[in-house]
Each structure stands twice: as structure tokens, then as C-alpha cells.
Design a protein around this motif. Sequence first.
Motif, PDB file in Angstrom:
ATOM      1  N   ASP A   1       0.841  -1.113   0.031  1.00  0.00           N
ATOM      2  CA  ASP A   1      -0.191  -0.036   0.189  1.00  0.00           C
ATOM      3  C   ASP A   1       0.893   1.357   0.094  1.00  0.00           C
ATOM      4  O   ASP A   1       0.425   2.313  -0.734  1.00  0.00           O
ATOM      5  N   SER A   2       1.942   1.146   0.828  1.00  0.00           N
ATOM      6  CA  SER A   2       2.771   2.419   0.954  1.00  0.00           C
ATOM      7  C   SER A   2       3.692   2.651  -0.414  1.00  0.00           C
ATOM      8  O   SER A   2       3.722   3.889  -0.812  1.00  0.00           O
ATOM      9  N   PHE A   3       4.118   1.494  -0.929  1.00  0.00           N
ATOM     10  CA  PHE A   3       4.876   1.913  -2.165  1.00  0.00           C
ATOM     11  C   PHE A   3       3.852   2.349  -3.343  1.00  0.00           C
ATOM     12  O   PHE A   3       4.255   3.187  -4.069  1.00  0.00           O
ATOM     13  N   SER A   4       2.627   1.742  -3.105  1.00  0.00           N
ATOM     14  CA  SER A   4       1.795   2.312  -4.105  1.00  0.00           C
ATOM     15  C   SER A   4       1.349   3.759  -4.289  1.00  0.00           C
ATOM     16  O   SER A   4       1.438   4.680  -5.045  1.00  0.00           O
ATOM     17  N   ASN A   5       1.340   4.398  -2.719  1.00  0.00           N
ATOM     18  CA  ASN A   5       1.169   5.620  -2.693  1.00  0.00           C
ATOM     19  C   ASN A   5       2.207   6.570  -3.125  1.00  0.00           C
ATOM     20  O   ASN A   5       2.041   7.618  -3.451  1.00  0.00           O
ATOM     21  N   CYS A   6       3.432   6.014  -2.924  1.00  0.00           N
ATOM     22  CA  CYS A   6       4.584   6.853  -3.395  1.00  0.00           C
ATOM     23  C   CYS A   6       4.723   6.936  -4.867  1.00  0.00           C
ATOM     24  O   CYS A   6       4.945   8.057  -5.216  1.00  0.00           O
ATOM     25  N   LEU A   7       4.424   5.690  -5.470  1.00  0.00           N
ATOM     26  CA  LEU A   7       4.335   6.000  -7.039  1.00  0.00           C
ATOM     27  C   LEU A   7       3.301   7.018  -7.625  1.00  0.00           C
ATOM     28  O   LEU A   7       3.564   7.549  -8.364  1.00  0.00           O
ATOM     29  N   GLU A   8       2.212   6.780  -6.772  1.00  0.00           N
ATOM     30  CA  GLU A   8       0.978   7.851  -7.092  1.00  0.00           C
ATOM     31  C   GLU A   8       1.751   9.123  -6.958  1.00  0.00           C
ATOM     32  O   GLU A   8       1.011  10.026  -7.613  1.00  0.00           O
ATOM     33  N   THR A   9       2.303   9.367  -5.912  1.00  0.00           N
ATOM     34  CA  THR A   9       2.666  10.777  -5.555  1.00  0.00           C
ATOM     35  C   THR A   9       3.369  11.389  -6.850  1.00  0.00           C
ATOM     36  O   THR A   9       3.579  12.650  -7.061  1.00  0.00           O
ATOM     37  N   TYR A  10       4.273  10.458  -7.523  1.00  0.00           N
ATOM     38  CA  TYR A  10       4.922  10.773  -8.594  1.00  0.00           C
ATOM     39  C   TYR A  10       4.323  10.975  -9.991  1.00  0.00           C
ATOM     40  O   TYR A  10       4.932  11.140 -11.201  1.00  0.00           O
ATOM     41  N   GLY A  11       3.007  10.670  -9.937  1.00  0.00           N
ATOM     42  CA  GLY A  11       1.905  10.414 -11.118  1.00  0.00           C
ATOM     43  C   GLY A  11       1.966   9.159 -11.760  1.00  0.00           C
ATOM     44  O   GLY A  11       1.286   9.096 -12.794  1.00  0.00           O
ATOM     45  N   ALA A  12       2.338   8.226 -11.219  1.00  0.00           N
ATOM     46  CA  ALA A  12       2.018   6.741 -11.857  1.00  0.00           C
ATOM     47  C   ALA A  12       0.654   6.458 -11.906  1.00  0.00           C
ATOM     48  O   ALA A  12       0.070   6.726 -10.801  1.00  0.00           O
TER      49      ALA A  12
ATOM     50  N   VAL B   1      12.555  -4.307  -6.482  1.00  0.00           N
ATOM     51  CA  VAL B   1      12.154  -5.131  -5.449  1.00  0.00           C
ATOM     52  C   VAL B   1      12.417  -4.131  -3.902  1.00  0.00           C
ATOM     53  O   VAL B   1      13.333  -3.403  -4.007  1.00  0.00           O
ATOM     54  N   ASP B   2      11.401  -4.161  -3.282  1.00  0.00           N
ATOM     55  CA  ASP B   2      11.409  -3.588  -1.960  1.00  0.00           C
ATOM     56  C   ASP B   2      11.993  -4.806  -0.881  1.00  0.00           C
ATOM     57  O   ASP B   2      11.311  -5.467  -0.620  1.00  0.00           O
ATOM     58  N   GLY B   3      13.647  -4.474  -0.666  1.00  0.00           N
ATOM     59  CA  GLY B   3      14.263  -5.492   0.191  1.00  0.00           C
ATOM     60  C   GLY B   3      14.573  -5.157   1.425  1.00  0.00           C
ATOM     61  O   GLY B   3      15.584  -5.468   2.012  1.00  0.00           O
ATOM     62  N   VAL B   4      13.692  -4.162   2.197  1.00  0.00           N
ATOM     63  CA  VAL B   4      14.202  -3.565   3.174  1.00  0.00           C
ATOM     64  C   VAL B   4      14.399  -4.520   4.343  1.00  0.00           C
ATOM     65  O   VAL B   4      15.249  -4.496   5.194  1.00  0.00           O
ATOM     66  N   CYS B   5      13.265  -5.533   4.323  1.00  0.00           N
ATOM     67  CA  CYS B   5      13.506  -6.574   5.286  1.00  0.00           C
ATOM     68  C   CYS B   5      13.852  -7.709   4.963  1.00  0.00           C
ATOM     69  O   CYS B   5      13.615  -9.013   5.394  1.00  0.00           O
ATOM     70  N   SER B   6      14.527  -7.865   3.781  1.00  0.00           N
ATOM     71  CA  SER B   6      15.079  -8.930   3.189  1.00  0.00           C
ATOM     72  C   SER B   6      16.506  -9.219   2.763  1.00  0.00           C
ATOM     73  O   SER B   6      17.362 -10.314   3.178  1.00  0.00           O
ATOM     74  N   VAL B   7      17.135  -7.840   2.537  1.00  0.00           N
ATOM     75  CA  VAL B   7      18.667  -8.142   2.191  1.00  0.00           C
ATOM     76  C   VAL B   7      19.220  -8.293   3.383  1.00  0.00           C
ATOM     77  O   VAL B   7      19.385  -7.733   4.489  1.00  0.00           O
TER      78      VAL B   7
END
Length: 386
Positions: free
Chosen positions: A97-108, A171-177
Amino acid sequence: MSAQAPHNTLLIPGPIEFDDAVLQSMAHYAESHVAPGFVKVFGEAITLVRKLFQSTDPAAQPFVIAGSGTLGWDLVSANLIERGDNALVLNSGYFGDSFSNCLETYGAQVTQLKSVIGERHSLEQVEQALKAKPYKVITITHVDTSTGVLSDVKGVAQLVRRVSPETLVVVDGVCSVGSEEIAFDEWDLDAVVTASQKAIGCPPGLSIVMCSGRAIQRAQSRKTPSGSYYASIANWLPIMKNYEAFKPSYFATPPTQLVHALHTTLSQITARPMSERFAVHARESDRVKAAIAELGLKQLAPNPDAQAHGMTAMYLPEGLTPPDVLPGLLKRGVIFAAGLHKEIATKYIRFGHMGVSVTDPNRKDVDNALAALKEALAEAKQAKGL
């Protein structure tokens, strides 16, 4: 024995416990960000990031920037997407949900493919979505900390290259890398976003992003300028290249002490094959999951293939909520996290088992946590008359 002051053991899905040497490196004396000594340390740290991602591709570029993991979303959204472009988000929990909000902020124009809570997307679902319309990027949360779901990044990347080769795989790897296998070159990924404070084992404050040559080219061939100044690849690319070549450079001041800490922890991590690190996390994860099953607890992610190895999200027994159990854990010197997924937050808790808590054989963090969990649950059930 640790030289750190006595404290409750932090076993949430990040920040995590830190090695003494990492924290000691934070106490480095003040120095200029363009002094030869620091330039060398920063340059080496950037090169070590390549090893962390198992990448030898000279066209790929690591970015190490002051900020949280969330800044990585901005770097991706502000540079790889232009207003009106389509983005497909594979949503396995809160952070989709959060990544979607960020993408939409930049017009995606974002399409979310939401999975059932505790499950990951099937490749058939992803293929169907990719064939519906063209996408500039597809994003995958490798481990969503709200659910403990591990996504099939390798499988999705292979699918994208076959079905929609022009789509960038992010890839959102914040909790995987650092705890889950990631082979940047072999899997043909385009961007992996992570942060310093989780399985990498460094204090919070660094946003780390690995970009492919294909992603860099996409950013450089934009029809419109990036919508961000601080998160602009155009601004940061020469800085990263210069530092890695041991040349002083300046766009924004790096957090010098944090960079020293990153250098220390990455030196430790990459001193042994990454495969060994992944195996240790998998082994300890199996032990944790077997122990909570013995306690009668069920995971949010029931399928073993979709279970993260650096954390476990577990449903509490009927009649108990996080406030009934977490204080009992704290009383026993252990800190777990409450639920995060908005639909079920009151029904579960989360146990982070990554970094030195599982890789340092002298620590008994996991053993102590499992013993504390057993006692805290029994105490809470008794208090509730269950």
C-alpha cells in the motif's frame, strides 16, 4: 560478552540488535566528508554493497544515501516513472500500500495485485496482470514485515523477462537484504531498495538502493525532469561513482559515522560466502517456527515456501491481543512487535530473528525469546482465565 550497556533484547523486524564493533565504529571522531580517510571508507563500503547483492556487473550502481528505507521508494518513483506511466504493485501487506502511494505521488497509474493475507502471488496471477496492459515497472515486497510473507522474486523476475521484458523489476528488500537470498545479476533485477537497520545490522539512517544499468539508462532517458531534487539519480550518480573511485565529491553531506558503521558490518557480512549467511537464517527460522507450532500458534503465512527467514508473524490464541502478551515479554527482557496489518493488527505479534541475533553463536537471543514467549503466553492465558 557484549560491551553494550544491559538492555532488553530488541527482536522486532527492525531495527535489530547490533554487533559491538559496529556500534564502536559509530564513535569515530569527527572528520570531513571529503577527507582522504573517509573517502576511502565510503568508497569501500559502496563496493561492499555490490558483494552484498552478489553483483559484479560494472553497469549496475549502488546508492548509499542518508535517509530511511522509504527514501528508496522515492528514488525509484522519481526516476524510473514519469507521470501517466503504468506501475504494477504486487501487494502482500502494509508496505505494498505504501509503495503504491509513493508511486502515485510521482504521477504513476498504479494497479495493485493484492494477495490474500498470509499468501504470496502465484506466477499465473502475475502473468495475467502483465498481459492485461504494458507496465513501466513492477514492484515486489520481498518480505512484507506486516505479514512475514516471502515473495518469489526470482520467479517473478523470470516471468517478467519472458512476458514483458521492457518492464523494470523493482524489489522492496528493506526486510530481506542480508537474510534472504538475493542474486541481483543472476535474477536480472533492476532495482532493490533496502535500509541499514534490518538484516544488514547497522543503525538506522541509510537508504541503500542497487540499480541495474537498464534502470540507470531509463532514468537518464526521461522525457521530463525527475520530480525530486534530493532523490534524483542524476544528482547522486556521479557522487557514488566518484566515491567508489576514491575521489572526493559533494552533493549532500553523508552521515560519516553511519558510513563507518556500514563499512564495518558489510566487512563482517561479506567475509564469508553469502550462501552461508542465508543458510544460518533459514536454519534459525525453521527452529523458531517449529517452536511456536509446539506452543499451538499459527503463522500468518501458512505455506513454508512463503515464510520469511528473518522474522515470524504469529497469531495469538483466541482471546488474547498484543497488549496481553507484549508486556510479559518485556518483563522477561525481550521486545517483540505488535501486529501492523490494519485488518488483523489486534490478532498477532511479530518476532524478528535476523543479523547478530542468529549469526553470533555466543548470543542466546532466540533461545531466550522462545522461553520468554512460552512463559508470557501462559501468564496471559491465566490472567484471562483461558
